[in-house]
Design a protein around this motif. Structure first.
Motif, PDB file in Angstrom:
ATOM      1  N   ALA A 128      46.516  -7.677  83.838  1.00  0.00           N
ATOM      2  CA  ALA A 128      46.613  -7.999  82.417  1.00  0.00           C
ATOM      3  C   ALA A 128      47.095  -6.799  81.616  1.00  0.00           C
ATOM      4  CB  ALA A 128      45.248  -8.464  81.908  1.00  0.00           C
ATOM      5  N   LEU A 129      46.598  -5.605  81.972  1.00  0.00           N
ATOM      6  CA  LEU A 129      47.020  -4.388  81.271  1.00  0.00           C
ATOM      7  C   LEU A 129      48.507  -4.111  81.505  1.00  0.00           C
ATOM      8  CD1 LEU A 129      46.171  -1.991  79.531  1.00  0.00           C
ATOM      9  CD2 LEU A 129      45.604  -0.757  81.629  1.00  0.00           C
ATOM     10  N   ALA A 130      48.930  -4.314  82.756  1.00  0.00           N
ATOM     11  CA  ALA A 130      50.349  -4.094  83.067  1.00  0.00           C
ATOM     12  C   ALA A 130      51.232  -5.076  82.302  1.00  0.00           C
ATOM     13  CB  ALA A 130      50.564  -4.224  84.576  1.00  0.00           C
ATOM     14  N   VAL A 131      50.816  -6.345  82.287  1.00  0.00           N
ATOM     15  CA  VAL A 131      51.577  -7.359  81.557  1.00  0.00           C
ATOM     16  C   VAL A 131      51.601  -7.043  80.072  1.00  0.00           C
ATOM     17  CG1 VAL A 131      51.600  -9.798  80.881  1.00  0.00           C
ATOM     18  CG2 VAL A 131      51.184  -9.163  83.275  1.00  0.00           C
ATOM     19  N   LEU A 132      50.443  -6.589  79.538  1.00  0.00           N
ATOM     20  CA  LEU A 132      50.370  -6.259  78.124  1.00  0.00           C
ATOM     21  C   LEU A 132      51.347  -5.128  77.776  1.00  0.00           C
ATOM     22  CD1 LEU A 132      48.964  -6.619  75.363  1.00  0.00           C
ATOM     23  CD2 LEU A 132      47.275  -4.925  76.122  1.00  0.00           C
ATOM     24  N   VAL A 133      51.390  -4.090  78.609  1.00  0.00           N
ATOM     25  CA  VAL A 133      52.294  -2.960  78.356  1.00  0.00           C
ATOM     26  C   VAL A 133      53.749  -3.405  78.435  1.00  0.00           C
ATOM     27  CG1 VAL A 133      53.076  -0.728  79.245  1.00  0.00           C
ATOM     28  CG2 VAL A 133      50.618  -1.249  79.146  1.00  0.00           C
ATOM     29  N   VAL A 134      54.077  -4.205  79.447  1.00  0.00           N
ATOM     30  CA  VAL A 134      55.466  -4.662  79.611  1.00  0.00           C
ATOM     31  C   VAL A 134      55.883  -5.538  78.438  1.00  0.00           C
ATOM     32  CG1 VAL A 134      57.001  -6.083  81.024  1.00  0.00           C
ATOM     33  CG2 VAL A 134      55.445  -4.452  82.120  1.00  0.00           C
ATOM     34  N   LEU A 135      55.008  -6.504  78.075  1.00  0.00           N
ATOM     35  CA  LEU A 135      55.363  -7.416  76.988  1.00  0.00           C
ATOM     36  C   LEU A 135      55.478  -6.670  75.654  1.00  0.00           C
ATOM     37  CD1 LEU A 135      53.259 -10.615  77.806  1.00  0.00           C
ATOM     38  CD2 LEU A 135      55.706 -10.228  78.169  1.00  0.00           C
ATOM     39  N   GLY A 151      52.816 -11.372  66.231  1.00  0.00           N
ATOM     40  CA  GLY A 151      53.528 -11.242  67.510  1.00  0.00           C
ATOM     41  C   GLY A 151      52.701 -10.491  68.540  1.00  0.00           C
ATOM     42  N   ILE A 152      52.019  -9.412  68.092  1.00  0.00           N
ATOM     43  CA  ILE A 152      51.166  -8.649  69.018  1.00  0.00           C
ATOM     44  C   ILE A 152      49.984  -9.492  69.495  1.00  0.00           C
ATOM     45  CG2 ILE A 152      49.633  -6.648  69.184  1.00  0.00           C
ATOM     46  CD1 ILE A 152      51.473  -5.203  67.219  1.00  0.00           C
ATOM     47  N   VAL A 153      49.391 -10.310  68.581  1.00  0.00           N
ATOM     48  CA  VAL A 153      48.256 -11.171  68.959  1.00  0.00           C
ATOM     49  C   VAL A 153      48.672 -12.166  70.025  1.00  0.00           C
ATOM     50  CG1 VAL A 153      46.737 -13.004  68.121  1.00  0.00           C
ATOM     51  CG2 VAL A 153      46.982 -10.900  66.804  1.00  0.00           C
ATOM     52  N   LYS A 154      49.871 -12.726  69.923  1.00  0.00           N
ATOM     53  CA  LYS A 154      50.348 -13.686  70.930  1.00  0.00           C
ATOM     54  C   LYS A 154      50.479 -13.007  72.292  1.00  0.00           C
ATOM     55  CE  LYS A 154      52.844 -16.782  67.795  1.00  0.00           C
ATOM     56  NZ  LYS A 154      54.169 -17.343  67.434  1.00  0.00           N
ATOM     57  N   ILE A 155      50.983 -11.774  72.289  1.00  0.00           N
ATOM     58  CA  ILE A 155      51.110 -11.043  73.554  1.00  0.00           C
ATOM     59  C   ILE A 155      49.722 -10.736  74.128  1.00  0.00           C
ATOM     60  CG2 ILE A 155      51.876  -8.857  74.559  1.00  0.00           C
ATOM     61  CD1 ILE A 155      54.156  -8.857  72.507  1.00  0.00           C
ATOM     62  N   PHE A 156      48.786 -10.341  73.273  1.00  0.00           N
ATOM     63  CA  PHE A 156      47.419 -10.046  73.714  1.00  0.00           C
ATOM     64  C   PHE A 156      46.746 -11.304  74.271  1.00  0.00           C
ATOM     65  CE2 PHE A 156      42.900  -8.961  73.011  1.00  0.00           C
ATOM     66  CZ  PHE A 156      42.869  -7.762  73.720  1.00  0.00           C
ATOM     67  N   THR A 157      47.067 -12.464  73.691  1.00  0.00           N
ATOM     68  CA  THR A 157      46.524 -13.730  74.174  1.00  0.00           C
ATOM     69  C   THR A 157      46.981 -14.003  75.602  1.00  0.00           C
ATOM     70  OG1 THR A 157      46.524 -14.618  71.927  1.00  0.00           O
ATOM     71  CG2 THR A 157      46.363 -16.194  73.731  1.00  0.00           C
ATOM     72  N   VAL A 158      48.224 -13.686  75.905  1.00  0.00           N
ATOM     73  CA  VAL A 158      48.724 -13.868  77.275  1.00  0.00           C
ATOM     74  C   VAL A 158      47.941 -12.994  78.250  1.00  0.00           C
ATOM     75  CG1 VAL A 158      50.726 -13.579  78.788  1.00  0.00           C
ATOM     76  CG2 VAL A 158      51.034 -14.497  76.482  1.00  0.00           C
ATOM     77  N   ALA A 159      47.675 -11.743  77.863  1.00  0.00           N
ATOM     78  CA  ALA A 159      46.929 -10.838  78.736  1.00  0.00           C
ATOM     79  C   ALA A 159      45.498 -11.342  78.970  1.00  0.00           C
ATOM     80  CB  ALA A 159      46.898  -9.439  78.126  1.00  0.00           C
ATOM     81  N   VAL A 160      44.839 -11.823  77.913  1.00  0.00           N
ATOM     82  CA  VAL A 160      43.488 -12.362  78.041  1.00  0.00           C
ATOM     83  C   VAL A 160      43.486 -13.600  78.925  1.00  0.00           C
ATOM     84  CG1 VAL A 160      41.555 -13.415  76.802  1.00  0.00           C
ATOM     85  CG2 VAL A 160      42.687 -11.382  75.876  1.00  0.00           C
ATOM     86  N   THR A 161      44.516 -14.423  78.807  1.00  0.00           N
ATOM     87  CA  THR A 161      44.620 -15.628  79.632  1.00  0.00           C
ATOM     88  C   THR A 161      44.671 -15.255  81.109  1.00  0.00           C
ATOM     89  OG1 THR A 161      45.800 -16.763  77.864  1.00  0.00           O
ATOM     90  CG2 THR A 161      45.973 -17.693  80.074  1.00  0.00           C
ATOM     91  N   ILE A 162      45.363 -14.172  81.423  1.00  0.00           N
ATOM     92  CA  ILE A 162      45.442 -13.732  82.821  1.00  0.00           C
ATOM     93  C   ILE A 162      44.053 -13.361  83.335  1.00  0.00           C
ATOM     94  CG2 ILE A 162      46.334 -11.920  84.336  1.00  0.00           C
ATOM     95  CD1 ILE A 162      48.853 -11.886  82.617  1.00  0.00           C
ATOM     96  N   VAL A 163      43.283 -12.649  82.499  1.00  0.00           N
ATOM     97  CA  VAL A 163      41.921 -12.255  82.910  1.00  0.00           C
ATOM     98  C   VAL A 163      41.054 -13.488  83.129  1.00  0.00           C
ATOM     99  CG1 VAL A 163      39.835 -11.008  82.231  1.00  0.00           C
ATOM    100  CG2 VAL A 163      42.089 -10.047  81.728  1.00  0.00           C
ATOM    101  N   VAL A 164      41.130 -14.449  82.205  1.00  0.00           N
ATOM    102  CA  VAL A 164      40.307 -15.653  82.301  1.00  0.00           C
ATOM    103  C   VAL A 164      40.658 -16.448  83.544  1.00  0.00           C
ATOM    104  CG1 VAL A 164      39.767 -17.857  81.194  1.00  0.00           C
ATOM    105  CG2 VAL A 164      39.923 -15.772  79.826  1.00  0.00           C
ATOM    106  N   VAL A 165      41.952 -16.556  83.832  1.00  0.00           N
ATOM    107  CA  VAL A 165      42.387 -17.316  85.002  1.00  0.00           C
ATOM    108  C   VAL A 165      41.983 -16.596  86.286  1.00  0.00           C
ATOM    109  CG1 VAL A 165      44.410 -18.144  86.256  1.00  0.00           C
ATOM    110  CG2 VAL A 165      44.283 -18.431  83.785  1.00  0.00           C
TER     111      VAL A 165
END
Length: 477
Positions: free
Chosen positions: A239-246, A277-291
């Protein structure tokens, strides 16, 4: 002061017992208050997987409401929170109910039944009913129930390691007569006078100062915590890697809207649009953790163990903690005590041999000469730590002692033994207590009668032994 007969004990009537309890206290200890239901809820919440899910649920709920509104954005976070709460309360309720049952079970387990001399007879009472002034017989394997003083004994040795921490066995006699409650009788036997009970004893003071042990984790809990840690670390890393890339792609203009326009244009974006825009990207990272975190794993394990616990309770197996089901499932060998568990522990004499010949009936004393019968009866009466109370009025004698001693004493009664009368005809010189290590015991007695050889009067000495046949023959040789 105590108004106790060292041979017959106290009278034992209700008024005397009540007066002694009022004066010296009862033989009970202050009970610590049981854990509350909220304590079990808190313990359930300490599971690492559940902690990760609770954090993920809170973040998902906040981001969902922020991005999608309260009507649509609460579904994901609330679903995770519901699963977490279900696991927490199922575990807490099961452990709390079992805790209440085990409080009653522990009280019953600590309610030891022991013999005490009252009014000249041995009776069995609860350890909680002992009072100051009681005379208590002790034998090998017994726990000293109260503080007291040794009245009489033979080779009495006490294991005081539970109180002093010293592993050395302490011999007790008239020079060192003091006994502490909570210690074990390692060898010999004797009688003690109770001098302190309950909280006034050394054991009572110790019990009042110690706290309960929280217990250790089971193998399943260790594995689940390991899995949760691994998944959490991998999920957070991805999730951290995805967050940094996004975020890098977002701020460099490499992310696009559905209409094909660039999402972030430097200098043309307001603060509010940038934050959304940043919140949407952070939501993707949180979704990865939840999944990544299996929120169904704790629920599946808890429900499986709860089902196993219910099934074991139907088989009369009381389970205190759900995790015990997993621990017992790993057991390959179960050791069970036979005597008193698989059998009734009621022994009788079924065969007897005299002079190398088997008696047709071990109870038929007419087959033996008077001298042999007298010698056998003397050995039964003297070589024992049991007792026989002969009530007045021709009632049946009351036999007390270990199962083996009760069987031999009952056999002696069938041979015509008068217990008190037989013991008065000889005096004990020395006792060799029986224990499981030596596997033999005996008593040396001096008969009151003597024989005249024509030149001098000789006293009669006898040694009565009890052991396995091979050990007796080896001792004679």
């Amino acid at each position: 002061m105590l108004k106790t007969d060292t041979q017959k004990g106290i009278s034992g009537d209700d008024s005397d017992l009540l007066a002694r309890k009022n004066a010296f206290g009862s033989n009970t200890y202050p009970r610590k208050k049981g854990r509350s239901f909220l304590a079990f809820v808190w313990d359930a919440c300490k599971d690492l997987t559940l902690i990760i899910l609770m954090v993920a649920a809170a973040v998902s709920l906040a981001l969902g409401i922020t991005t999608e509104g309260i009507k649509e954005g609460w579904y994901d976070g609330a679903s995770i929170a519901f699963a977490v709460l279900l696991v927490v309360f199922v575990t807490a309720i099961s452990d709390y109910k079992q805790s209440l049952q085990f409080q009653n079970l522990n009280e019953e387990k600590q309610n030891i039944r022991l013999e005490v001399v009252r009014g000249g007879r041995r009776i069995t009472v609860s350890i909680y009913d002992l009072v100051v002034g009681d005379v208590v017989p002790l034998k090998i394997g017994d726990q000293v129930p109260t503080d007291g003083i040794l009245i009489s004994g033979h080779s009495l040795s006490i294991d005081e390691s539970s109180m002093t921490g010293e592993s050395k066995i302490v011999h007790k006699d008239q020079k060192s007569p003091f006994l502490m409650s909570g210690c074990k009788v390692a060898d010999g036997y004797g009688t003690m006078l109770v001098t302190a009970v309950g909280i006034n004893t050394e054991w009572g003071l110790l019990m009042a100062s110690i706290s309960e042990d929280s217990g250790e984790e089971t193998p399943l809990q260790v594995r689940l915590n390991g899995v949760a840690t691994f998944i959490g670390m991998v999920g957070l890393s991805v999730a951290l890697a995805v967050l940094v890339v996004l975020l890098a792609r977002y701020f460099t203009g490499h992310t696009y809207n559905p209409d094909g326009s660039v999402q972030y244009v430097k200098g043309n974006m307001g603060v509010g649009q940038t934050i959304r825009g940043i919140v949407k990207i952070f939501t993707v990272a949180v979704t990865i953790v939840v999944v990544a975190v299996p929120e169904g794993l704790p629920l599946a394990v808890t429900l499986t163990l709860a089902f196993s616990m219910r099934k074991m309770m139907k088989d009369k197996a009381l389970v205190r903690r759900l995790s015990a089901c997993e621990t017992m499932g790993s057991a390959t060998t179960i050791c069970s005590d036979k005597t008193g568990t698989l059998t009734l522990n009621q022994m009788t004499v079924v065969e007897a041999y005299f002079g190398g010949k088997k008696m047709d009936s071990p109870d038929n004393a007419q087959m033996l000469s008077a001298d042999v019968t007298s010698l056998i009866v003397e050995g039964i009466a003297q070589n024992t730590s049991g007792s026989i109370f002969e009530p007045e009025g021709g009632q049946e004698p009351e036999v007390t002692g270990s199962p083996t001693e009760k069987a031999i004493l009952s056999w002696g009664l069938k041979l015509g033994m008068k217990f008190s009368e037989t013991r008065s005809k000889s005096s004990i010189l020395h006792v060799f207590p029986f224990n499981s290590e030596k596997k033999r015991g005996g008593v040396a007695v001096l008969a009151l009668r003597s024989i005249y050889t024509g030149k001098e009067q000789l006293k009669l000495f006898w040694i009565h032994a009890q052991a396995g046949l091979t050990l007796v023959v080896r001792s004679i040789q």
